[in-house]
Design a protein around this motif. Structure first.
Motif, short mmCIF file in Angstrom:
data_model
loop_
_atom_site.label_atom_id
_atom_site.label_comp_id
_atom_site.label_asym_id
_atom_site.label_seq_id
_atom_site.Cartn_x
_atom_site.Cartn_y
_atom_site.Cartn_z
N SER A 71 0.79 -0.91 0.10
CA SER A 71 -0.04 -0.07 -0.11
C SER A 71 0.76 0.98 0.02
N ILE A 72 0.29 2.44 -0.47
CA ILE A 72 1.17 3.76 -0.66
C ILE A 72 1.13 4.38 0.59
N LEU A 73 -0.04 4.22 1.55
CA LEU A 73 -0.05 4.90 2.80
C LEU A 73 0.34 3.49 3.91
N MET A 74 1.28 3.82 4.89
CA MET A 74 1.58 2.84 5.86
C MET A 74 1.49 3.61 7.05
N ASN A 75 1.54 2.85 8.07
CA ASN A 75 1.79 3.24 9.68
C ASN A 75 2.81 4.51 9.81
N ARG A 76 2.60 5.39 10.25
CA ARG A 76 3.58 6.50 10.53
C ARG A 76 4.93 6.00 10.89
N ALA A 77 4.53 4.92 11.96
CA ALA A 77 5.83 4.35 12.67
C ALA A 77 6.91 3.90 11.46
N VAL A 78 6.65 3.39 10.42
CA VAL A 78 7.39 2.81 9.18
C VAL A 78 8.50 4.01 9.11
N TRP A 79 8.02 5.34 8.78
CA TRP A 79 8.73 6.31 8.24
C TRP A 79 9.58 6.82 9.51
N LYS A 80 9.20 6.84 10.69
CA LYS A 80 9.96 6.97 11.88
C LYS A 80 11.28 6.19 11.87
N ALA A 81 10.83 4.82 11.81
CA ALA A 81 11.99 3.68 11.77
C ALA A 81 12.90 4.05 10.68
N SER A 82 12.47 4.18 9.52
CA SER A 82 13.30 4.09 8.36
C SER A 82 14.37 5.36 8.39
N GLY A 83 14.06 6.39 9.26
CA GLY A 83 14.70 7.67 9.32
C GLY A 83 14.12 8.70 8.25
N HIS A 84 13.09 8.46 7.44
CA HIS A 84 12.54 9.37 6.71
C HIS A 84 11.76 10.60 7.31
N GLU A 85 11.01 10.27 8.34
CA GLU A 85 10.43 11.41 9.07
C GLU A 85 11.41 12.53 9.41
N ASP A 86 12.50 11.90 10.13
CA ASP A 86 13.33 12.99 10.71
C ASP A 86 14.43 13.52 9.46
N THR A 87 14.81 12.85 8.68
CA THR A 87 15.72 13.21 7.60
C THR A 87 15.30 13.85 6.54
N PHE A 88 14.23 14.08 6.35
CA PHE A 88 13.43 14.50 5.39
C PHE A 88 12.72 15.79 5.62
N GLU A 153 9.33 6.02 -1.42
CA GLU A 153 9.96 4.98 -1.97
C GLU A 153 9.01 3.80 -1.86
N THR A 154 9.13 2.58 -2.56
CA THR A 154 8.54 1.84 -2.51
C THR A 154 9.07 0.57 -1.32
N ALA A 155 10.34 0.91 -1.11
CA ALA A 155 11.15 -0.37 -0.59
C ALA A 155 10.61 -0.70 0.91
N GLN A 156 10.25 0.36 1.59
CA GLN A 156 9.78 0.13 3.06
C GLN A 156 8.95 -0.79 3.20
N SER A 157 7.89 -0.95 2.00
CA SER A 157 6.71 -1.98 2.66
C SER A 157 7.26 -3.47 2.13
N ILE A 158 8.41 -3.29 1.38
CA ILE A 158 9.06 -4.61 1.33
C ILE A 158 9.81 -4.99 2.62
N PHE A 159 10.46 -4.13 3.16
CA PHE A 159 11.14 -4.31 4.31
C PHE A 159 10.14 -4.91 5.73
N VAL A 160 9.10 -4.08 5.67
CA VAL A 160 8.20 -4.53 6.77
C VAL A 160 7.42 -5.72 6.58
N GLN A 161 7.45 -6.10 5.31
CA GLN A 161 6.73 -7.40 4.97
C GLN A 161 7.55 -8.48 4.96
N PHE A 162 8.91 -8.24 5.19
CA PHE A 162 9.99 -9.23 5.00
C PHE A 162 9.47 -10.68 5.35
N LYS A 163 9.30 -10.69 6.78
CA LYS A 163 9.02 -11.95 7.55
C LYS A 163 7.90 -12.69 6.76
#
Ligand code: ATP
Length: 453
Positions: A71-88, A153-163
């Motif tokens: 999905s294009i929208l994800m839990n905000r926590a994803v963007w906190k963890a990936s660093g996007h929320e801070d570094t962007f 970016e599309t990558a983060q949904s791949i990481f969070v669905q890795f398992k």
């Protein structure tokens, strides 16, 4: 490294894209919206052909890659963890001399000129907003708790669905997860037609591996990706690999290559191939508290896999395909006189329309009926276009301009009127060489299928 720019050529390409329905400005009748584009009837075909070929070679033709569509929208926590929320979140300026990266408000102003606080150089980039993410709210209330972002970016949904993907696919390392999808960045300075857009598509592979395989796989994927571009018709001479130096790489990356293309506006990035170590999975494991470890049956070890990421832009590649294909030469008109022609020399594999079918004359029913039979024969296998209007040379020219690699003409010989041995044969014309050969209708499908595969 940069290459000379060719503004005139680029203007002609942009105008052809609009005139023939490849790319339009978004919301054009309202004056447009900067950095946003719509693909017209031919552009959408070109784009789909590119994405389908990427999917074919990156997923279907491999045992070690599976796909997903997040999905294009994800839990905000994803963007906190990936660093996007801070570094962007801040406008940043880079000093081109000492490579210091600073917030725009840290830049020194002296006599109206901007200066680097570190080395004093005036050679600074424009501020780039590192809050590139589009913010939005999910649900009825617009407050802090409902904030999220359109994915950059599309990558983060791949990481969070890795398992999940690992469990259902039962893959062993090394293996990859591929995804094609929209990404959004509120670029401060969208430019160069579709090259830097605010909404675009990415084709990303996250290829998970053991730590000791990372560097070798980085080389492997760089080579695979170069082959890909050559296989869609981009000449090797126009492709360049930039080994991104330490100071420009993300701190967690052990190696990154940019694959660049010589656009008419200069040499620019098409794709990044990055060895991202275990950074992404580690971040998400830490933030979510869920294990993202891999268990190795043989060695009985548990560890967080490393990842190599080839990340390509659909829109940039479409633009490269158009720039690469655009050419002007001469072709004979009806009377044999040479006239200028514009031709898009797309590789048949990506060309929007594969074959045009023409009855020699539109007022001879037998020719029209035969031509329509051929259309029906080919249609389930490829995108074909039927055209009966205007002189045949004109019809060829219209197809050349949109890059249709093959043209089939039904004439009186097809009907066996002149020579019965030519009954049910047609002329097959090839776009680039303009050579015409006589082929049996019954051979047509196979002949074309091989050439467009
Ligand atoms: P750039 O330095 O050009 O902004 P990037 O290094 O930020 O690109 P990545 O984050 O590595 O880009 O994204 C991977 C790919 O996504 C890029 O190689 C490019 O093809 C595509 N891409 C990124 N940003 C844009 C954009 N604004 N418009 C179109 N495509 C983009």
């Amino acid at each position: 490294m940069s290459t000379p720019t060719d503004t005139h050529r680029m203007e002609k390409i942009v105008s052809l894209c609009k005139r023939r329905g490849f790319i339009f400005q978004s919301s054009e009748i309202y004056g447009g919206l900067n950095g946003l584009w719509d693909y017209g009837p031919l552009g959408v075909e070109l784009k789909r052909n590119l994405k389908n070929y990427w999917w074919r070679v990156m997923v279907h033709e491999r045992d070690d890659v599976v796909g997903m569509d997040g999905s294009i929208l994800m839990n905000r926590a994803v963007w906190k963890a990936s660093g996007h929320e801070d570094t962007f979140s801040d406008p940043m300026v880079d000093c081109r001399v000492c490579k210091t990266r600073m917030r725009a408000d840290q830049v020194i102003e002296k006599k109206g000129a901007r200066q680097c606080p570190n080395c004093g150089s005036k050679d600074l980039t424009e501020p780039r907003p590192f809050h590139l993410m589009f913010k939005t709210y999910v649900g009825a209330t617009e407050d802090e708790s409902s904030i999220t972002y359109l994915r950059p970016e599309t990558a983060q949904s791949i990481f969070v669905q890795f398992k999940n993907v690992l469990e259902v696919s039962r893959k062993k390392l090394p293996f990859g997860i591929a995804q094609i999808g929209k990404a959004f960045r509120n670029e401060i300075n969208p430019r160069n037609f579709t090259f830097r857009s605010r909404e675009f598509e990415q084709m990303e592979l996250e290829y998970f591996c053991r730590p000791e395989q990372g560097m070798e796989l980085l080389e492997y994927w760089k080579e695979e990706r170069l082959k890909f571009y050559e296989n869609i018709g981009i000449s090797r001479a126009n492709l360049h690999v930039r080994n991104v130096p330490n100071e420009e790489r993300a701190f967690y990356s052990k190696g990154t290559y940019d694959i660049e293309y010589d656009f008419p506006f200069g040499r620019q990035e098409l794709e990044g191939v990055a060895y991202r170590t275990d950074y992404d999975l580690s971040q998400h494991q830490k933030a979510s508290g869920k294990s993202l470890e891999y268990f190795d049956e043989e060695t009985k070890q548990r560890f967080i896999p490393h990842v190599v990421e080839p990340s390509a832009g659909v829109d940039r590649t479409v633009l490269a395909l158009i720039c690469e294909a655009y050419s002007e030469d001469e072709a004979p008109d009806e009377k044999g006189k040479m006239e200028a022609r514009i031709v898009l020399r797309f590789h048949p594999r990506v060309a929007p329309i594969k074959c045009a079918v023409f009855p020699l004359l539109k007022n001879r029913e037998s020719l029209v009926v035969k031509a329509k039979e051929i259309v029906e024969l080919l249609r389930p296998h490829m995108y074909v276009f039927y055209d009966e209007s205007g002189a045949i040379g004109r019809r060829y020219r219209r197809q050349d301009e949109i890059g249709t690699p093959f043209g089939v003409t039904v004439d009186f010989e097809t009907l066996g009127e002149k020579d019965s041995s030519l009954l049910n044969t047609v002329t097959l014309r090839e776009r680039d060489s303009m050579k015409q050969e006589r082929v049996k209708i019954s051979d047509l499908l196979e002949l074309l299928s091989v050439r467009i595969a």
